[in-house]
Design a protein around this motif. Sequence first.
Motif, PDB file in Angstrom:
ATOM      1  N   HIS A   1      64.547  13.250  79.854  1.00  0.00           N
ATOM      2  CA  HIS A   1      63.486  13.058  80.851  1.00  0.00           C
ATOM      3  C   HIS A   1      63.729  13.952  82.058  1.00  0.00           C
ATOM      4  O   HIS A   1      64.832  14.499  82.234  1.00  0.00           O
ATOM      5  CB  HIS A   1      63.419  11.581  81.299  1.00  0.00           C
TER       6      HIS A   1
ATOM      7  N   ARG B   1      81.792   3.240  81.075  1.00  0.00           N
ATOM      8  CA  ARG B   1      81.284   4.435  81.772  1.00  0.00           C
ATOM      9  C   ARG B   1      80.346   3.978  82.877  1.00  0.00           C
ATOM     10  O   ARG B   1      79.275   3.450  82.610  1.00  0.00           O
ATOM     11  CB  ARG B   1      80.522   5.323  80.783  1.00  0.00           C
TER      12      ARG B   1
ATOM     13  N   LEU C   1      69.827   7.075  77.627  1.00  0.00           N
ATOM     14  CA  LEU C   1      68.664   7.590  78.370  1.00  0.00           C
ATOM     15  C   LEU C   1      68.086   8.725  77.544  1.00  0.00           C
ATOM     16  O   LEU C   1      68.799   9.699  77.259  1.00  0.00           O
ATOM     17  CB  LEU C   1      69.100   8.120  79.745  1.00  0.00           C
TER      18      LEU C   1
ATOM     19  N   HIS D   1      72.259  17.328  89.992  1.00  0.00           N
ATOM     20  CA  HIS D   1      71.217  17.880  89.122  1.00  0.00           C
ATOM     21  C   HIS D   1      69.861  17.878  89.824  1.00  0.00           C
ATOM     22  O   HIS D   1      69.530  16.986  90.598  1.00  0.00           O
ATOM     23  CB  HIS D   1      71.167  17.196  87.746  1.00  0.00           C
TER      24      HIS D   1
ATOM     25  N   SER E   1      71.310  10.715  78.192  1.00  0.00           N
ATOM     26  CA  SER E   1      72.686  10.400  77.779  1.00  0.00           C
ATOM     27  C   SER E   1      72.647   9.553  76.522  1.00  0.00           C
ATOM     28  O   SER E   1      71.654   8.868  76.237  1.00  0.00           O
ATOM     29  CB  SER E   1      73.454   9.696  78.900  1.00  0.00           C
TER      30      SER E   1
ATOM     31  N   ARG F   1      69.897   9.768  95.220  1.00  0.00           N
ATOM     32  CA  ARG F   1      68.806  10.751  95.209  1.00  0.00           C
ATOM     33  C   ARG F   1      68.589  11.208  96.643  1.00  0.00           C
ATOM     34  O   ARG F   1      68.155  10.411  97.504  1.00  0.00           O
ATOM     35  CB  ARG F   1      67.509  10.124  94.676  1.00  0.00           C
TER      36      ARG F   1
ATOM     37  N   MET G   1      76.403  11.962  81.022  1.00  0.00           N
ATOM     38  CA  MET G   1      75.089  12.575  81.148  1.00  0.00           C
ATOM     39  C   MET G   1      75.095  13.947  80.478  1.00  0.00           C
ATOM     40  O   MET G   1      76.106  14.659  80.498  1.00  0.00           O
ATOM     41  CB  MET G   1      74.711  12.693  82.619  1.00  0.00           C
TER      42      MET G   1
ATOM     43  N   LYS H   1      77.590   1.629  81.497  1.00  0.00           N
ATOM     44  CA  LYS H   1      77.621   1.369  80.050  1.00  0.00           C
ATOM     45  C   LYS H   1      78.987   0.772  79.723  1.00  0.00           C
ATOM     46  O   LYS H   1      80.014   1.445  79.847  1.00  0.00           O
ATOM     47  CB  LYS H   1      77.448   2.662  79.270  1.00  0.00           C
TER      48      LYS H   1
ATOM     49  N   PHE I   1      74.271   3.168  86.837  1.00  0.00           N
ATOM     50  CA  PHE I   1      74.130   3.353  85.383  1.00  0.00           C
ATOM     51  C   PHE I   1      75.470   3.004  84.747  1.00  0.00           C
ATOM     52  O   PHE I   1      76.398   3.808  84.742  1.00  0.00           O
ATOM     53  CB  PHE I   1      73.727   4.792  85.064  1.00  0.00           C
TER      54      PHE I   1
HETATM   55  O1  AKG Z   1      73.593   7.800  83.733  1.00  0.00           O
HETATM   56  C1  AKG Z   1      72.943   8.272  82.817  1.00  0.00           C
HETATM   57  O2  AKG Z   1      73.308   8.193  81.664  1.00  0.00           O
HETATM   58  C2  AKG Z   1      71.653   8.998  83.099  1.00  0.00           C
HETATM   59  C3  AKG Z   1      71.318   9.047  84.543  1.00  0.00           C
HETATM   60  C4  AKG Z   1      69.964   9.574  84.796  1.00  0.00           C
HETATM   61  O3  AKG Z   1      69.128   9.658  83.932  1.00  0.00           O
HETATM   62  C5  AKG Z   1      69.620  10.002  86.140  1.00  0.00           C
HETATM   63  O4  AKG Z   1      70.485  10.104  86.999  1.00  0.00           O
HETATM   64  O5  AKG Z   1      68.449  10.297  86.371  1.00  0.00           O
END
Ligand code: AKG
Length: 280
Positions: A104, A203, A101, A186, A194, A209, A134, A93, A91
């Motif tokens: 969700h 960023r 994001l 998380h 985010s 996962r 995030m 930016k 991710f």
């Molecule tokens: O990196 C982000 O801004 C969000 C990451 C995210 O949504 C996730 O890890 O599921």
Amino acid sequence: MPKILTDAQVQGYRTDGYVCPIRAFDAEVAVGYRGRMDRLEVDNPGLWTRAKVKPHLLMTWLNELMREPRILDAVEDVLGPDILAWATGHFDKKPHDPGFLAWHQDATYWGLSEPSVVTAWVALTPSTRRNGCMRVVPQSHTEGQLRHTDTFAAGNMASRGQEIQVDVDEAAAVDLELQPGEFSLHHTMLVHGSLPNTSDVRRCGITIRYVAAHVRQTTGFRDSATLVRGTDRHGHFRPEPRPTTDFDPAASAFYDEIVGEAERRKAAIAAQADSVRDER
Ligand SMILES: O=C(O)CCC(=O)C(=O)O
């Protein structure tokens, strides 16, 4: 006794659904990983369009990152000793990137049998409120599966612009600010998202996962994962090859096969979610 987290952090994960920050490695190590990632991207334009879901099968730096001992210690503290890395992601930016994001829950479209699933979000640059770190809603992982909709909104970095369909109390949200080499954990049911990057500072974060070895894929397809700690006594996932070079031919062939299946699976889950929505 936990391996790296304090008892209070383990309890915080159970109660609030996240832990932040935790140090994985020194900032210089983060710079090293970022350099390897950026060089590959320069040499392979469009890399991240191809490298979806399981880029750790294509890139050695990412396969190494997901085995970092301190990350695994923290994951073990919340998931237990037998751990598989199921998916990875990127991710990024750039300065003043409008990407965001929407709120969700990760579990919504993954098809996994239960929520013994945690994401490590690893910072390769500073990640602050100004550059779109995030944000999470503490304790929202206890609210069950919330309804989501596909918005396809411009700038939403999720594949179909997924967003939950309930109002979020923005005042309750917490920013997960990180420095390079730090990470957060998380829970797969935690509401998070985010905002755009409004700063001059890039960023970039890597998501890993992790699933406990007893978790199964429920969509009728034999998914794959990499055993990164402990023992897999269940065999629910196909073992993944480890790339010995970037774009290692055997690992790349495995990647093409499994990610092709995963894309079909995601489309099927999305279609199922749509039909459930239509019936409501
Ligand atoms: O990196 C982000 O801004 C969000 C990451 C995210 O949504 C996730 O890890 O599921």
